[in-house]
Motif scaffolding. Structure first.
Motif, short mmCIF file in Angstrom:
data_model
loop_
_atom_site.label_atom_id
_atom_site.label_comp_id
_atom_site.label_asym_id
_atom_site.label_seq_id
_atom_site.Cartn_x
_atom_site.Cartn_y
_atom_site.Cartn_z
N ARG A 179 1.31 -1.41 0.28
CA ARG A 179 -0.15 0.06 0.01
C ARG A 179 0.89 1.57 -0.12
NH1 ARG A 179 -2.74 -3.13 3.97
NH2 ARG A 179 -2.64 -2.49 5.81
N GLY A 182 1.25 2.30 -3.28
CA GLY A 182 0.68 2.27 -4.14
C GLY A 182 0.90 4.21 -3.94
N ARG A 183 0.91 4.03 -2.98
CA ARG A 183 0.67 5.72 -2.56
C ARG A 183 1.34 6.98 -3.04
NH1 ARG A 183 -1.96 4.15 2.04
NH2 ARG A 183 -0.17 2.91 3.31
N HIS A 185 3.76 5.65 -5.70
CA HIS A 185 2.65 5.88 -6.78
C HIS A 185 2.05 6.95 -7.79
CE1 HIS A 185 1.97 3.83 -10.87
NE2 HIS A 185 1.26 4.17 -10.64
N ASP A 186 0.37 6.89 -6.79
CA ASP A 186 0.04 8.15 -7.25
C ASP A 186 0.27 8.98 -6.87
OD1 ASP A 186 -1.83 5.53 -6.86
OD2 ASP A 186 -2.40 5.66 -4.75
N ARG A 188 3.45 10.31 -7.42
CA ARG A 188 3.36 10.43 -8.72
C ARG A 188 2.96 10.55 -9.67
NH1 ARG A 188 6.54 8.77 -13.59
NH2 ARG A 188 8.66 7.65 -13.59
N GLU A 189 2.10 9.72 -10.18
CA GLU A 189 1.10 10.33 -11.09
C GLU A 189 0.41 11.50 -11.29
OE1 GLU A 189 0.88 7.08 -13.33
OE2 GLU A 189 -1.11 7.99 -13.54
N ARG A 190 0.41 12.13 -10.23
CA ARG A 190 -0.60 13.65 -10.38
C ARG A 190 0.74 14.79 -9.76
NH1 ARG A 190 -3.93 10.87 -7.27
NH2 ARG A 190 -3.16 10.74 -5.41
N GLU A 238 2.27 15.11 -0.24
CA GLU A 238 1.60 14.11 -0.79
C GLU A 238 3.24 13.05 -0.86
OE1 GLU A 238 -0.75 14.31 -4.47
OE2 GLU A 238 -1.36 12.75 -3.49
#
Ligand code: ARG
Length: 459
Positions: A179, A182-183, A185-186, A188-190, A238
């Protein structure tokens, strides 16, 4: 006019105190790769758009490449008088290529420049951390597979609750770190949008191509609003929040290592590679690395809190307060990377005392739930009644100072006549964990399957 880059409308030099509070080169010099990469992308775009000539762009690019070499080889002299990384690079560029260096800053401001540099830096960090977290997951899953059938006490309230397997306990951390990844990764996307070209805050009148610079810097797209582009530090927040949660997970494991390596627990041992001694007590073996993983959470959580406070009252767009985004973030992310490596190292290093774990697993009437479950299954009692009967048996055993399995059948039937000799089959810790076959349960069979599935996924 003063010697500052912005000195045109100034006649007096800055007070020494202003210079001292304003300077950031001591910590932002680590953005040099990102700063130069972004400048190269910017000047290539300016040339493509006809804003600067190709000849000038080439001289600037070559100058930037030389600066890169100078910094990499350690001969570059960072000047505190030049305030920050952006002005240090630009000023050296002017020394190398002359006045044409001044064309680089066309259609750009330090506001979009620093936002771009820092996004690139965080993106690189997140990519490196992901590889380190994956390595940690692998270390944990490998140990979990090896300890799939190792019985240990499971705790709630840090009191013996029910026997579990050590492998199962370790796989809990594999899930947490999944997890965490995942956080990141999220985040990084933004963050993967390019602020370059937002200029000071309003955009520019030059015919720039923000898609081109975004692409050159491997951003998914340019940011859509120039004011937001230079005002936003969510991407740092973030990342620090993902870092804080991740550090909290590592800290819980570190705390368990501290506990488990005490002579009182003795569940695991760390080799000399991960142990320090005491200057006065010759017998001591201290788990300093684990303690520091636990302790570093202070500064990591602190960096998140500090930046939230810095940002919360700032009117749009850029304010110099935002320069305070870096030191805490660098320190927190450096600390986290160190913690991940330390936990992976200790996970691989630790020796497991299976006998100590097994002996402790049976202590504290940890199979009482198994007894109650048996009364429901075999003797047909409602669970609440079974709970009550079991409680009386635990009290009886405790009064005699023995375990449940040491009570005689007559003792058991005296409390409830429906109990039969088969009950003894569920009172052992092995039977207890073997029975936990529900999806996600602690049974060795489950742990083996899950550990193998993880190792495949992580390969
Ligand atoms: N060193 C500054 C920072 O880190 C760069 C941006 C400065 N911008 C400005 N308008 N003074 O935030």
């Amino acid at each position: 006019m003063t010697s500052k880059i912005w000195g045109g409308r100034f006649s007096d030099a800055a007070d020494a105190v202003l210079d001292a509070i304003n300077v950031s080169i001591d910590f932002d010099q680590r953005l040099w790769t990102q700063d130069i990469e972004a400048s190269k992308a910017h000047v290539a775009m300016l040339a493509a758009q006809g804003v600067v000539t190709h000849a000038d762009a080439e001289r600037i690019t070559n100058g930037l490449a030389q600066i890169e070499d100078e910094i990499r080889s350690g001969v570059f002299v960072f000047s505190r008088g030049l305030e920050d990384i952006h002005m240090n690079v630009e000023s050296r560029l002017a020394e190398i290529v002359g006045p044409v260096a001044g064309r680089l800053h066309t259609a750009r401001s330090r506001n979009d420049q620093v936002a771009t540099d820092f996004r690139l830096y965080i993106r690189d960090f997140v990519d490196q951390l992901d590889a380190a977290l994956l390595d940690l997951q692998r270390a944990l899953a490998e140990r979990a597979l090896a300890e799939a059938a190792t019985v240990m006490p499971g705790f709630t309230h840090l009191q013996s609750a029910q026997p579990v397997t050590f492998g199962h306990h370790l796989l809990a951390y594999v899930e947490m770190i999944a997890r965490d990844r995942g956080r990141f990764h999220d985040a990084r996307e933004r963050l993967n949008e390019s602020p370059l070209g937002a200029a000071a805050l309003a955009g520019t009148s030059f015919p720039i191509d923000r898609e081109m610079t975004a692409k050159a810097l491997r951003f998914a797209r340019p940011t859509a609003n120039s004011i937001d582009s230079v005002s936003d530090r969510d991407f740092v927040l973030e990342t620090l929040s993902a870092a804080s949660i991740c550090a909290m997970h590592l800290s819980r494991f570190a705390e368990e290592i501290v506990l488990w390596t005490t002579p009182q627990f003795g569940f695991v041992g760390l080799s000399d590679k991960f142990t320090t001694g005491s200057s006065i007590m010759p017998q001591k073996r201290n788990p300093d690395a684990a303690e520091l993983v636990r302790g570093k959470t202070g500064r990591i959580f602190g960096a998140l809190q500090a930046l939230l406070v810095v940002m919360k009252g700032l009117p749009l767009a850029y304010s110099k307060d935002m320069q305070e985004d870096k030191e805490g973030a660098f320190d927190a992310l450096d600390s986290l990377a160190l913690c991940v490596a330390a936990v992976a190292g200790m996970t691989r290093d630790m020796t497991v005392d299976r006998n100590a774990m097994r002996a402790a697993a049976g202590a504290g009437y940890a199979t009482a739930t198994d007894l109650a479950d048996w009364l429901v299954r075999a003797a047909g009692l409602p669970f609440r009644e079974a709970h009550h009967v079991t409680g009386r048996l635990v009290a009886l055993a405790a009064a005699r100072g023995v375990g449940l399995e040491a009570l005689a059948l007559e003792d058991l039937t005296a409390v409830d006549p429906r109990i039969t000799p088969e009950v003894f089959e569920v009172l052992g810790v092995d039977k207890s964990v073997e029975s936990r076959t529900s999806y996600g349960g602690a049974a060795p069979k489950n742990v083996r399957e899950q550990a193998q599935a993880w190792l495949q996924r992580l390969a």
